[in-house]
Every structure is written in C-alpha cells, then in structure tokens.
Write a protein that holds these residues in place. Structure first.
Motif, mmCIF file in Angstrom:
data_model
loop_
_atom_site.group_PDB
_atom_site.id
_atom_site.type_symbol
_atom_site.label_atom_id
_atom_site.label_comp_id
_atom_site.label_asym_id
_atom_site.label_seq_id
_atom_site.Cartn_x
_atom_site.Cartn_y
_atom_site.Cartn_z
ATOM 1 N N HIS A 113 0.852 -1.190 0.000
ATOM 2 C CA HIS A 113 0.000 0.000 0.000
ATOM 3 C C HIS A 113 0.885 1.237 0.000
ATOM 4 O O HIS A 113 2.047 1.189 0.396
ATOM 5 C CB HIS A 113 -0.952 0.004 1.199
ATOM 6 N N TYR A 135 -4.224 0.242 -2.220
ATOM 7 C CA TYR A 135 -4.118 -0.933 -1.354
ATOM 8 C C TYR A 135 -4.260 -2.177 -2.232
ATOM 9 O O TYR A 135 -5.249 -2.319 -2.950
ATOM 10 C CB TYR A 135 -5.221 -0.938 -0.286
ATOM 11 N N ARG A 162 -7.651 8.087 7.103
ATOM 12 C CA ARG A 162 -8.425 7.633 8.273
ATOM 13 C C ARG A 162 -8.570 6.122 8.308
ATOM 14 O O ARG A 162 -9.269 5.592 9.170
ATOM 15 C CB ARG A 162 -9.799 8.300 8.236
ATOM 16 N N ILE A 163 -7.916 5.411 7.383
ATOM 17 C CA ILE A 163 -8.021 3.955 7.320
ATOM 18 C C ILE A 163 -6.887 3.302 8.101
ATOM 19 O O ILE A 163 -5.722 3.664 7.931
ATOM 20 C CB ILE A 163 -7.989 3.472 5.858
ATOM 21 N N ASP A 164 -7.228 2.348 8.954
ATOM 22 C CA ASP A 164 -6.245 1.522 9.655
ATOM 23 C C ASP A 164 -6.070 0.246 8.831
ATOM 24 O O ASP A 164 -7.031 -0.503 8.634
ATOM 25 C CB ASP A 164 -6.742 1.195 11.067
ATOM 26 N N VAL A 165 -4.857 -0.011 8.339
ATOM 27 C CA VAL A 165 -4.650 -1.153 7.446
ATOM 28 C C VAL A 165 -4.965 -2.472 8.139
ATOM 29 O O VAL A 165 -5.284 -3.472 7.470
ATOM 30 C CB VAL A 165 -3.209 -1.177 6.889
ATOM 31 N N ASP A 166 -4.912 -2.516 9.470
ATOM 32 C CA ASP A 166 -5.245 -3.754 10.180
ATOM 33 C C ASP A 166 -6.705 -4.136 9.961
ATOM 34 O O ASP A 166 -7.058 -5.323 9.958
ATOM 35 C CB ASP A 166 -4.969 -3.613 11.676
ATOM 36 N N ASP A 167 -7.575 -3.132 9.776
ATOM 37 C CA ASP A 167 -8.994 -3.417 9.533
ATOM 38 C C ASP A 167 -9.204 -4.115 8.193
ATOM 39 O O ASP A 167 -10.166 -4.871 8.015
ATOM 40 C CB ASP A 167 -9.814 -2.129 9.569
ATOM 41 N N VAL A 176 -15.162 -1.099 5.715
ATOM 42 C CA VAL A 176 -14.240 -0.222 6.444
ATOM 43 C C VAL A 176 -14.615 1.239 6.209
ATOM 44 O O VAL A 176 -14.660 2.042 7.145
ATOM 45 C CB VAL A 176 -12.784 -0.498 6.032
ATOM 46 N N VAL A 180 -16.305 1.865 9.705
ATOM 47 C CA VAL A 180 -15.151 2.206 10.539
ATOM 48 C C VAL A 180 -14.754 3.674 10.328
ATOM 49 O O VAL A 180 -14.682 4.456 11.276
ATOM 50 C CB VAL A 180 -13.957 1.270 10.256
ATOM 51 N N VAL A 181 -14.514 4.031 9.079
ATOM 52 C CA VAL A 181 -14.149 5.421 8.783
ATOM 53 C C VAL A 181 -15.355 6.349 8.952
ATOM 54 O O VAL A 181 -15.227 7.492 9.382
ATOM 55 C CB VAL A 181 -13.569 5.528 7.354
#
Length: 249
Positions: A113, A135, A162-167, A176, A180-181
């Motif tokens: 990413h 990504y 605002r994105i967490d790659v773990d999600d 997501v 999430v976002v």
C-alpha cells in the motif's frame, strides 16, 4: 451461552426488508472472528436488533439456512455453520450490504500500500486529485488457503488517511469505509467482464496464464457525487459467479 452479535444497519424502505437483513447478517457471519460464538440470538431478539417483524426476520433466516450458512434446531436455537463457505451467488438488489456480503468471508493479505499518481485509466474518477492511495490485497479461502481473488483499491487520500490497514485484514473496503471510517456512501456502480489472466494474476491466483477470470470494477460515490474508492478485483473464474436481480417495484 453467549450469542453472536451481528452488525447494525440502516434499512432502506425501497428494498425488501428481509433481503437487506439477510445480507447484513450474512456479511456479519462471513466476517466474524474465529473466537465469536456460533449461536445466534433468538428470532425475536434479531427482529428487535434490526427493527423488523418476526416474520421478516424468519424469511431472512430462511434465506441463510438454504445457503448453508446457518442451521436451526427446534428448542436449541439457530447456529452458524463453522465450516460454511460461500457457495451461492449473491443477489444484488442495490444494497450496499449486498456488496459487503459478496466481499466478506475470506482471509486477506495486504501485499502493498502507498500513495502515488492517479493511474491514467482512472483519471476520470479523480479529476481534482493528483494522487491516490492504493491498497493491494490477496484474498484466500480461510479453510483451504486457496487464493480466490486479488484486489486493488484506489482511495481518495483524505479518506485513506483515516483507514487503519489492520482493519483491511478482516473487513472488505466497503465496510471499512462505511462502518469504521464513517463516510456516507450513496451508491456503488459495478462492472463485471470476462478477461484472460495476465502474468501477475495467474501467479497470484495460481491459475494457468490466459485462463478465464472475472474482472470486477466497483466505483463508490459519496452523496456529493465524488468518487471515494475504485476497486479493481480479479476473481478466479472457477470460484465465482454474479447474479443481479432487478426489483420491478
């Protein structure tokens, strides 16, 4: 016994309620953690959770039972099938939850990413953005480890921040972004076409070069008409089918 806790949704009164509920619950089941309980809440509890009647909930559960995702036992309750795999094609009636359900239930590995110039073929989607976040993920069947598709998502930089790659290892990008976002998704346009596997796709999906694949492009828009995300996904042709049902009402 603790029950599985499904996600919540905002129902669209223009679409069948049982369909929206079944797709939301389907996505929750396919995206669950291995540690989550297998027992579902009662029909009455689920109906209250989604804000629908027990009859509507019963129809939604019947859909999932016919697909093999759940089993229902009199007096014991309703249980998620632990080894259930997506087998039936998803029926798309214009619901974002149907898109989430179609993308759920697979183990995802983030290959790479980063941020870079907008690819020329996507310039029409990002006219005011010189750069885009990318990504690249490989999805595999959780049970067999067999690769099923690889996806590249191109996301507006201010949204990607605002994105967490773990999600992204657990949830599809659509979920997501929405849950999430917290962005407001107004519509998604889907294009599916047959193509032949290029060298990269053949290698990642472990199929012969030039074998048939399904090439999917999904464009996600916000209420202002701006593109939030362009998903380009290559599916193994022997593992996926798409069904689109048009609601005449």
């Amino acid at each position: 016994m603790t029950s599985f806790a499904p996600d919540s949704i905002v129902l669209n009164r223009k679409l069948p309620l049982w369909y929206q509920v079944s797709q939301s619950l389907r996505a929750s089941i396919l995206g669950r953690s291995p540690r989550d309980p297998l027992r579902l809440p009662t029909e009455e509890q689920l109906a209250g959770h989604y804000g629908v009647s027990v009859l509507t909930m019963r129809q939604a559960l019947k859909e999932l039972e016919e697909e093999g995702l759940i089993t229902r036992h009199r007096r014991r309750g309703t249980f998620i099938e632990p080894d259930a795999r997506r087998g039936a094609p998803v029926r798309l009636l214009g619901s974002v939850d149907a898109i989430v359900a179609q993308q759920s239930g697979m183990k995802a590995e983030l290959l790479d990413h980063g941020t870079g110039p907008v690819p020329p073929r996507l310039a029409e989607y990002f006219p005011q953005s010189p750069e885009v976040a990318t990504y690249h993920r490989l999805r595999c069947d959780e049970k067999t480890g067999e690769p099923t598709n690889h996806a590249r998502n191109y996301v507006r930089p201010e949204v990607a921040a605002r994105i967490d790659v773990d999600d992204l290892a657990r949830w599809p990008m659509t979920k997501v972004l929405r849950d999430v976002v917290g962005v407001d998704i107004s519509r998604i346009t889907d294009t599916v076409e047959a193509r032949l596997a290029d060298p990269e796709t053949a290698r990642l999906l472990e199929v012969p070069l030039l074998s048939p694949i399904l090439h999917y492009t999904g464009v996600t828009y916000d209420p202002a008409g701006r593109v939030l995300d362009v998903a380009v996904i290559h599916y193994r042709g022997d593992r996926f089918s798409f069904t689109v049902t048009l609601d005449a009402t």
